[in-house]
Each structure stands twice: as C-alpha cells, then as structure tokens.
Design a protein around this motif. Structure first.
Motif, PDB file in Angstrom:
ATOM      1  N   LYS A  87       0.928  -1.248   0.153  1.00 47.00           N
ATOM      2  CA  LYS A  87       0.039   0.068   0.079  1.00 47.00           C
ATOM      3  C   LYS A  87       0.910   1.415   0.086  1.00 47.00           C
ATOM      4  CE  LYS A  87      -3.373   2.431   2.654  1.00 47.00           C
ATOM      5  NZ  LYS A  87      -4.135   2.402   3.929  1.00 47.00           N
ATOM      6  N   ARG A  88       0.664   2.008  -1.020  1.00 45.62           N
ATOM      7  CA  ARG A  88       1.497   3.311  -1.198  1.00 45.62           C
ATOM      8  C   ARG A  88       0.849   4.253   0.120  1.00 45.62           C
ATOM      9  NH1 ARG A  88       1.883   4.215  -7.707  1.00 45.62           N
ATOM     10  NH2 ARG A  88       3.054   2.213  -8.413  1.00 45.62           N
ATOM     11  N   GLU A  89       2.025   5.005   0.672  1.00 48.35           N
ATOM     12  CA  GLU A  89       1.681   5.955   1.840  1.00 48.35           C
ATOM     13  C   GLU A  89       1.186   7.184   1.451  1.00 48.35           C
ATOM     14  OE1 GLU A  89       1.333   4.935   5.011  1.00 48.35           O
ATOM     15  OE2 GLU A  89       2.337   2.910   4.792  1.00 48.35           O
ATOM     16  N   VAL A  90       1.606   7.658   0.205  1.00 48.28           N
ATOM     17  CA  VAL A  90       1.270   8.682  -0.376  1.00 48.28           C
ATOM     18  C   VAL A  90       0.523   8.712  -1.562  1.00 48.28           C
ATOM     19  CG1 VAL A  90       2.199  11.225  -1.554  1.00 48.28           C
ATOM     20  CG2 VAL A  90       3.277   9.968   0.456  1.00 48.28           C
ATOM     21  N   ASN A  91      -0.636   8.913  -1.782  1.00 53.00           N
ATOM     22  CA  ASN A  91      -1.693   8.664  -2.874  1.00 53.00           C
ATOM     23  C   ASN A  91      -1.387   9.893  -3.917  1.00 53.00           C
ATOM     24  OD1 ASN A  91      -2.433   6.277  -1.605  1.00 53.00           O
ATOM     25  ND2 ASN A  91      -4.206   7.346  -0.568  1.00 53.00           N
ATOM     26  N   LEU A  92      -0.479  10.115  -4.705  1.00 54.46           N
ATOM     27  CA  LEU A  92      -0.520  10.989  -5.635  1.00 54.46           C
ATOM     28  C   LEU A  92      -1.232  10.529  -6.952  1.00 54.46           C
ATOM     29  CD1 LEU A  92       3.146  11.870  -5.037  1.00 54.46           C
ATOM     30  CD2 LEU A  92       1.114  13.290  -4.128  1.00 54.46           C
ATOM     31  N   ASP A  93      -0.547  10.992  -7.834  1.00 55.90           N
ATOM     32  CA  ASP A  93      -1.340  10.552  -9.333  1.00 55.90           C
ATOM     33  C   ASP A  93      -0.931   9.098  -9.350  1.00 55.90           C
ATOM     34  OD1 ASP A  93      -2.237  13.082  -9.693  1.00 55.90           O
ATOM     35  OD2 ASP A  93      -0.528  13.833 -10.894  1.00 55.90           O
ATOM     36  N   LEU A  94      -1.780   8.509 -10.181  1.00 55.08           N
ATOM     37  CA  LEU A  94      -1.595   7.098 -10.438  1.00 55.08           C
ATOM     38  C   LEU A  94      -0.550   6.872 -11.397  1.00 55.08           C
ATOM     39  CD1 LEU A  94      -2.735   4.015  -9.859  1.00 55.08           C
ATOM     40  CD2 LEU A  94      -4.038   4.529 -12.019  1.00 55.08           C
ATOM     41  N   ALA A  95       0.582   6.140 -11.002  1.00 51.66           N
ATOM     42  CA  ALA A  95       1.803   5.702 -11.885  1.00 51.66           C
ATOM     43  C   ALA A  95       2.313   4.637 -11.698  1.00 51.66           C
ATOM     44  CB  ALA A  95       2.869   7.072 -11.655  1.00 51.66           C
ATOM     45  N   TYR A  96       2.886   3.957 -12.404  1.00 47.60           N
ATOM     46  CA  TYR A  96       3.467   2.536 -12.280  1.00 47.60           C
ATOM     47  C   TYR A  96       4.642   2.864 -11.458  1.00 47.60           C
ATOM     48  CZ  TYR A  96       4.517  -1.946 -13.279  1.00 47.60           C
ATOM     49  OH  TYR A  96       4.769  -3.450 -13.243  1.00 47.60           O
ATOM     50  N   GLU A  97       5.380   3.568 -11.535  1.00 48.75           N
ATOM     51  CA  GLU A  97       6.724   3.876 -10.625  1.00 48.75           C
ATOM     52  C   GLU A  97       6.668   4.550  -9.609  1.00 48.75           C
ATOM     53  OE1 GLU A  97       9.508   2.142 -11.148  1.00 48.75           O
ATOM     54  OE2 GLU A  97       8.947   1.285 -13.248  1.00 48.75           O
ATOM     55  N   TYR A  98       7.048   4.143  -8.317  1.00 47.28           N
ATOM     56  CA  TYR A  98       6.676   4.908  -7.286  1.00 47.28           C
ATOM     57  C   TYR A  98       8.067   4.714  -6.362  1.00 47.28           C
ATOM     58  CZ  TYR A  98       4.652   6.146  -2.750  1.00 47.28           C
ATOM     59  OH  TYR A  98       4.202   6.547  -1.412  1.00 47.28           O
ATOM     60  N   LYS A  99       8.777   5.803  -5.819  1.00 46.13           N
ATOM     61  CA  LYS A  99       9.871   5.728  -4.877  1.00 46.13           C
ATOM     62  C   LYS A  99       9.535   6.017  -3.366  1.00 46.13           C
ATOM     63  CE  LYS A  99      12.494   5.000  -8.800  1.00 46.13           C
ATOM     64  NZ  LYS A  99      13.279   3.714  -8.590  1.00 46.13           N
ATOM     65  N   GLY A 100       8.164   6.265  -3.172  1.00 43.61           N
ATOM     66  CA  GLY A 100       8.142   6.521  -1.684  1.00 43.61           C
ATOM     67  C   GLY A 100       7.875   5.624  -0.854  1.00 43.61           C
ATOM     68  N   ASN A 101       7.342   5.600   0.431  1.00 43.56           N
ATOM     69  CA  ASN A 101       7.162   4.604   1.360  1.00 43.56           C
ATOM     70  C   ASN A 101       5.950   3.840   1.117  1.00 43.56           C
ATOM     71  OD1 ASN A 101       9.323   5.610   2.993  1.00 43.56           O
ATOM     72  ND2 ASN A 101       8.119   7.176   4.118  1.00 43.56           N
ATOM     73  N   LYS A 102       5.996   2.582   1.462  1.00 38.02           N
ATOM     74  CA  LYS A 102       5.004   1.516   1.101  1.00 38.02           C
ATOM     75  C   LYS A 102       4.894   0.453   2.439  1.00 38.02           C
ATOM     76  CE  LYS A 102       6.903   0.080  -2.666  1.00 38.02           C
ATOM     77  NZ  LYS A 102       7.130  -0.620  -3.975  1.00 38.02           N
ATOM     78  N   SER A 103       3.680   0.214   2.570  1.00 35.27           N
ATOM     79  CA  SER A 103       3.535  -0.807   3.632  1.00 35.27           C
ATOM     80  C   SER A 103       3.073  -2.290   3.026  1.00 35.27           C
ATOM     81  CB  SER A 103       2.276  -0.397   4.578  1.00 35.27           C
ATOM     82  OG  SER A 103       2.437   0.787   5.283  1.00 35.27           O
ATOM     83  N   VAL A 104       4.029  -3.178   3.295  1.00 28.71           N
ATOM     84  CA  VAL A 104       3.724  -4.423   2.715  1.00 28.71           C
ATOM     85  C   VAL A 104       2.743  -5.357   3.617  1.00 28.71           C
ATOM     86  CG1 VAL A 104       4.963  -6.626   1.897  1.00 28.71           C
ATOM     87  CG2 VAL A 104       6.036  -4.374   1.807  1.00 28.71           C
ATOM     88  N   PHE A 105       2.049  -6.086   2.940  1.00 23.23           N
ATOM     89  CA  PHE A 105       1.000  -6.858   3.694  1.00 23.23           C
ATOM     90  C   PHE A 105       1.003  -8.243   2.960  1.00 23.23           C
ATOM     91  CE2 PHE A 105      -0.452  -2.608   4.230  1.00 23.23           C
ATOM     92  CZ  PHE A 105      -0.861  -2.686   5.490  1.00 23.23           C
ATOM     93  N   PRO A 106       0.620  -9.395   3.682  1.00 20.07           N
ATOM     94  CA  PRO A 106       0.517 -10.592   2.984  1.00 20.07           C
ATOM     95  C   PRO A 106      -0.760 -10.723   2.208  1.00 20.07           C
ATOM     96  CG  PRO A 106      -0.058 -10.826   5.291  1.00 20.07           C
ATOM     97  CD  PRO A 106       0.627  -9.400   5.070  1.00 20.07           C
ATOM     98  N   CYS A 107      -0.896 -11.733   1.250  1.00 22.51           N
ATOM     99  CA  CYS A 107      -2.314 -12.070   0.405  1.00 22.51           C
ATOM    100  C   CYS A 107      -3.469 -12.400   1.392  1.00 22.51           C
ATOM    101  CB  CYS A 107      -1.921 -12.891  -0.535  1.00 22.51           C
ATOM    102  SG  CYS A 107      -0.527 -12.214  -1.710  1.00 22.51           S
ATOM    103  N   SER A 108      -3.895 -11.710   2.278  1.00 23.72           N
ATOM    104  CA  SER A 108      -4.830 -12.210   3.271  1.00 23.72           C
ATOM    105  C   SER A 108      -6.443 -12.063   2.714  1.00 23.72           C
ATOM    106  CB  SER A 108      -4.896 -11.150   4.326  1.00 23.72           C
ATOM    107  OG  SER A 108      -5.152  -9.736   4.045  1.00 23.72           O
ATOM    108  N   ASP A 109      -6.550 -11.694   1.374  1.00 21.99           N
ATOM    109  CA  ASP A 109      -7.649 -11.695   0.706  1.00 21.99           C
ATOM    110  C   ASP A 109      -7.866 -12.529  -0.341  1.00 21.99           C
ATOM    111  OD1 ASP A 109      -9.478  -9.328   2.129  1.00 21.99           O
ATOM    112  OD2 ASP A 109      -7.445  -8.442   1.594  1.00 21.99           O
ATOM    113  N   GLY A 110      -6.840 -13.411  -0.451  1.00 25.15           N
ATOM    114  CA  GLY A 110      -6.974 -14.761  -1.426  1.00 25.15           C
ATOM    115  C   GLY A 110      -5.899 -14.051  -2.608  1.00 25.15           C
ATOM    116  N   PHE A 111      -6.269 -14.717  -4.073  1.00 26.17           N
ATOM    117  CA  PHE A 111      -5.781 -14.508  -5.088  1.00 26.17           C
ATOM    118  C   PHE A 111      -6.431 -14.228  -6.221  1.00 26.17           C
ATOM    119  CE2 PHE A 111      -2.948 -16.937  -2.140  1.00 26.17           C
ATOM    120  CZ  PHE A 111      -1.568 -16.208  -2.260  1.00 26.17           C
TER     121      PHE A 111
END
Length: 565
Positions: A87-111
């Motif tokens: 999950k990207r911490e800063v919700n700027l414009d939708l872009a593929y590349e992102y250098k900011g902070n991210k929170s990593v989560f497991p696949c708790s909602d399935g696949f």
C-alpha cells in the motif's frame, strides 16, 4: 479370432492408464496470479497500459516479476505482486513507478487468477501458490508413488487370486476413483483419492500385460507386448484432446474417467487365463476356456488339458534327469543378481537403463506443455510420436539385435538433449520437433528393455530380474516430476540430467551380450558364459526339453514382465 478380441479389449483399457498418468499436466496448471485486494477497483495500471479491470491486463503479463497497480474507490493505491501486496503511503497521481514509502501486507484476501485459458484448476481451487506451492508440486510424485505400490500389490494378488478378478477390480476402480477425484472437497482428499487411482491404474497395466501375454502365441508375443505401450500413448493423446476442449478441472477429470467406460461394462466377460488355471490345478475350468477358444477359432479338435499336462510333466522330469540341475529347487533372492562380477555388472547396467528410460520418458512428456506454442498440440505430438517408435523397435530388435538397437538410441537421445540446449528459445517449432525426436529415441530404448532383460537372465532368476528392473523404472517415474521442477533453477537442467544418464547407459550397454538368436539360459553359469564367450554361447544347444515344455518355461519365465510406466 478369440485371442485378437481378448487382446484389443484388454489393451483398450490400457489407454485409461495413460490418461490418468498424465492428466495432471493440465489439471494442476498454475496460471498467472496476483494478490487479491480489499475493495472495488476504479483503475488498473500495468507499465504504460491502463484498464478498468485486471482481466484486461492478463494478456500483457510476461513475467512473474511483474506487478499490477490498482486504485480503489476510496483513493488507496496498491501494488499487487504474486505473493504480497504493498500500500502506497502517499496517494499522488496514479503512476506505475513509485519511490515513496510502502506498507507490505500478505495476501490475506486470497488471489486473483488468469482464467483466459483455464476456468479452474486444482491450483486455483485450493490456492496452491506461494507458501503452498510445494503442495501442488507433490501432486504428480504422490501419484507415481501410488503407481509403484500398486504394481507390487496387485501383481502379487494376481498370482494368488487370478488375473481375471484383478482386471475386474482395477478396471472398476479406475472408473470409480477417477470420477471420485472430481468430487473431492479439499487438497488432501484429492491427493488420497488420486493415490488410490494410481494404485489401481498401475495394477491394471501390470496384470493386463501378463493377461494378454498368456493368451497370445509365441510368434506374436513380441509385437503384442510392445504395443501395449502404444495404447498407453493413445491415452496421452486423449489427455491433450480433452484438455483442449474442457477448461474446468473437475469436468475435465470426469470426461477423462468415462473415456473407457465401455470396457468397465463388459470386462466381466473376459475369461481367466488357462495358464493360471493350470497352475492352480483347476483343470476343468481350463478345459472350458480352451473349448471356448476352439469354438471361436473354428478348430475341430481342441487341445485336451489332460494330455497336455501329462506330456509336460514327462518332459520336465526328463529334463531334470538329463541336466542333473538341482538349482531350480533353491530359493533365489535379489543377491543372486550380484552372484559374480559379470552378472553384477549386467544387473547394474540393466537397472540404469530401466531408470533412465522411465526418467527420460516422463521428463519429455511432462515438459512438453512448457515448450512454448500450443501446449495441447505439444502433448498430443509427444504421445503420437510413440506409435511409430514401437514399430521401429520391433523391427530393429529382430533385424539388428537387442543390444545393437539399444546402444544407438540411448546415445541418440543423449545427443538430442544436448542439441536442444543450443536451439534458440524463439524457434518453438524446432524445439518441439527436437523434443519429439528425444521422446522417440528414449521410447525405443524404453520399450525394448523389457524383453532384453528377460533374455539376459536365466530362468531361475528371470522374473526376479525383470521385477527388480521394473521397480527401478518406477523409481525413475517418481523422480521425474522433481527433475522437471529443476527448470526453475536452469531451464535445461532436466535435459542435462537425462542426457548424462542416457549417455552413461548407452556406453555401459556396449558391455552387455547380444541375445538375438540365442537360446534362453537356465542357470547362472550359462548366463555368465553368455557374456564371457560369445562363440561358445552361440553354439551352445538348449537343454533337452520338448517344444511343449520349452514353451511352458518361456511363458512362465516372462509371466511377471511388467509394462508399468
């Protein structure tokens, strides 16, 4: 006429063995997938391509290292990998590349799975990916373990209770367990039922080979036994056809299981073999079967069991007196296959050929769906190429000899494995043709080794030699899926291993004696001399048994030969 009907009815069901052995290549496919996400998606981004749903992105997916960027209705932006999501911490414009902070989560909602090719597989049914991927990789090895155990169990039961009863049970078992697989409720029940299916499939293939061998005459026995393999290959072709037409795994499994239903409905009409009935001293039942054969074949003077038994007893008694050989009463075990250096070297070589043949057979078969191009056509061709290879094997082994056929085809398969490594990956057609050639060459060696093993050993340990070799064959079939998984380490690793084993087997085969035109040996001394002194062995006259008794010996000497793949 009678033998022809028995033969084609029995080998028809052998197709179901080929079907179930290779069904997992499509049933356990792992499609492209990413983590599921919490919420509704408004935008999807993959590199420079955007879409409104993930389903539109799958056609652009090229590597497992890719990830998908999605924006939810609440404005959150997530990066979806295969086994985690960020999950990207800063919700700027939708872009593929992102250098900011991210929170990593497991696949708790399935696949989320790519269902463009397969609507459902056992992998997507029970999420056998990421930390559960190893469960998916155990599907084929556990099946092959069932093949190994089933061959041992049902082979012994067939000797005790008769071939007919085992054929009935294993035929019905293939249908019942085959359909039951489609209705399993979780992974573990799926593996258990498949294990039972493997046992009955293997049991049928072993017993059916003995069954048809005991009905077919000596002149046609080589061709008849060799082409049991051909019907197995036709089962592989059916897997490719059904896989192309049906894309839901449980429906696919049901269609494969009912393919040989006609045999299940009529297999109860098959008679017991006269040889087994005679061995159990059920002479009246044996006479009834022989009389039925005579009526079908329009023979006016059928054989009388009482006369046959008296002739064979006299011949065997005179044979024992003339030979003065008491070794037939001795109990033999696996150590007799290593009684001297000549026999021990022969046993090691034969075991290696059995192992290599099975390993190469399944590596080429299981890898065919990963060669690029149309995976269904690839598997179909890999099965179809076996049909002419057994014809070539039958002709070559009678014209050139067993050893002179085995050596070039083993070395040729090793050279083909090396050749495939140098073919550019973009040349899909050339790669597929090379793999077909490899399957062809290893198929010739694999089909030939059954008869060759029976001829290399004396009567007193012949069944033991063929049985132990067949066990090594099944070990190869268990190892083969793990060998295929080594593609993840290096794409050519499976071919390298098969090539090394085939080359080593081919070189060691040079030291084996030729058996074409040689009488079957009866003692370990004779078998040893066949390897030491070719001239004296070729001039050695067979023991003084009559034709009827010799046929009886040959028949029971090959009785336990197994074509279990």
């Amino acid at each position: 006429r009678f033998q022809a009907c028995i033969y084609f009815a029995s080998v028809f069901q052998a197709m179901s063995c080929g079907i179930h052995y290779l069904s997992s290549v499509f049933m356990a496919v792992t499609p492209n997938f990413v983590c599921g996400f919490p919420g509704n998606v408004t935008s999807v981004l993959f590199h420079n391509s955007s879409a409104s749903s993930i389903e539109d992105i799958w056609t652009l997916w090229t590597s497992t290292e890719n990830y998908i960027v999605v924006q939810l209705e609440n404005g959150e932006i997530w990066e979806l990998d295969q086994c985690s999501m960020s999950k990207r911490e800063v919700n700027l414009d939708l872009a593929y590349e992102y250098k900011g902070n991210k929170s990593v989560f497991p696949c708790s909602d399935g696949f989320l799975y790519d269902d463009t090719k397969w609507k459902s597989t056992v992998v997507t049914q029970w999420d056998l990916v990421c930390d559960r991927e190893w469960l998916a990789k155990l599907i084929q090895p556990t099946f092959m373990l069932g093949v190994l155990i089933g061959a041992v169990i049902f082979g012994d039961i067939a000797d005790r209770l008769g071939r007919q009863r085992v054929i009935w049970f294993t035929s019905a078992g293939q249908f019942v367990f085959g359909v039951a697989v489609a209705f399993t409720f979780d992974y573990y029940s799926f593996v258990i039922v498949r294990f039972l299916l493997a046992m009955v499939s293997s049991g049928y293939l072993v017993v059916a080979f003995v069954y048809v061998t005991e009905f077919v005459g000596i002149k046609a026995r080589t061709w008849a036994s060799m082409h049991v393999h051909a019907f197995f290959a036709m089962g592989i072709m059916i897997v490719a056809l059904v896989g192309f037409l049906v894309r839901t795994w449980w429906v696919y499994q049901i269609f494969l299981s009912i393919a040989t239903l006609p045999f299940v409905l009529c297999c109860w009409m098959l008679p017991e073999t006269p040889f087994w009935l005679l061995s159990e001293e059920r002479y009246e039942d044996a006479q009834k079967v022989i009389d039925t054969m005579a009526r079908w074949n329009k023979i006016s003077t059928p054989c009388k069991v009482s006369e046959l038994c008296s002739v064979q007893q006299d011949d065997l008694a005179s044979g024992r007196m003339s030979d003065g050989d008491t070794s037939s009463t001795k109990k033999h075990n696996i150590l007799d296959l290593f009684c001297n250096w000549q026999i021990a070297r022969r046993t090691i070589t034969v075991w290696l050929i059995w192992f290599t043949g099975s390993l190469g057979y399944y590596v080429f078969s299981l890898s065919s769906v990963s060669l690029g191009g149309n995976e269904y056509l690839n598997l179909f061709l890999i099965g179809a190429v076996e049909l002419p290879c057994y014809i070539i094997a039958c002709v070559a082994m009678d014209k050139l000899g067993r050893r002179n056929t085995l050596i070039p085809f083993l070395i040729l398969s090793a050279l083909i494995c090396v050749l495939i490594m140098f073919i550019p990956q973009d040349f899909n057609i050339l790669i597929i043709l090379a793999n077909m050639a490899g399957k062809f060459s290893i198929g010739v060696a694999f089909g030939l080794i059954y008869l060759y093993t029976a001829e290399l050993y004396p009567t007193i340990v012949r069944s033991l030699a063929v049985g132990s070799g067949s066990m090594m064959c099944r070990v190869g079939s268990v190892v083969a899926p793990f060998c295929v998984y080594l593609r993840s380490v290096w794409i050519f690793m499976p071919l390298l291993l098969v090539g090394i084993m085939a080359l080593l087997s081919g070189i060691l085969t040079i030291m084996l004696p030729e058996t074409l035109g040689k009488p079957l040996t009866n003692t370990l001394v004779e078998a040893t001399e066949m390897g030491r002194n070719k001239k004296s062995c070729s001039e050695k006259t067979p023991p003084a048994h009559s034709g009827a008794a010799l046929e009886k010996i040959e028949m029971f000497g090959q009785e336990r030969v197994s074509t279990d793949k």
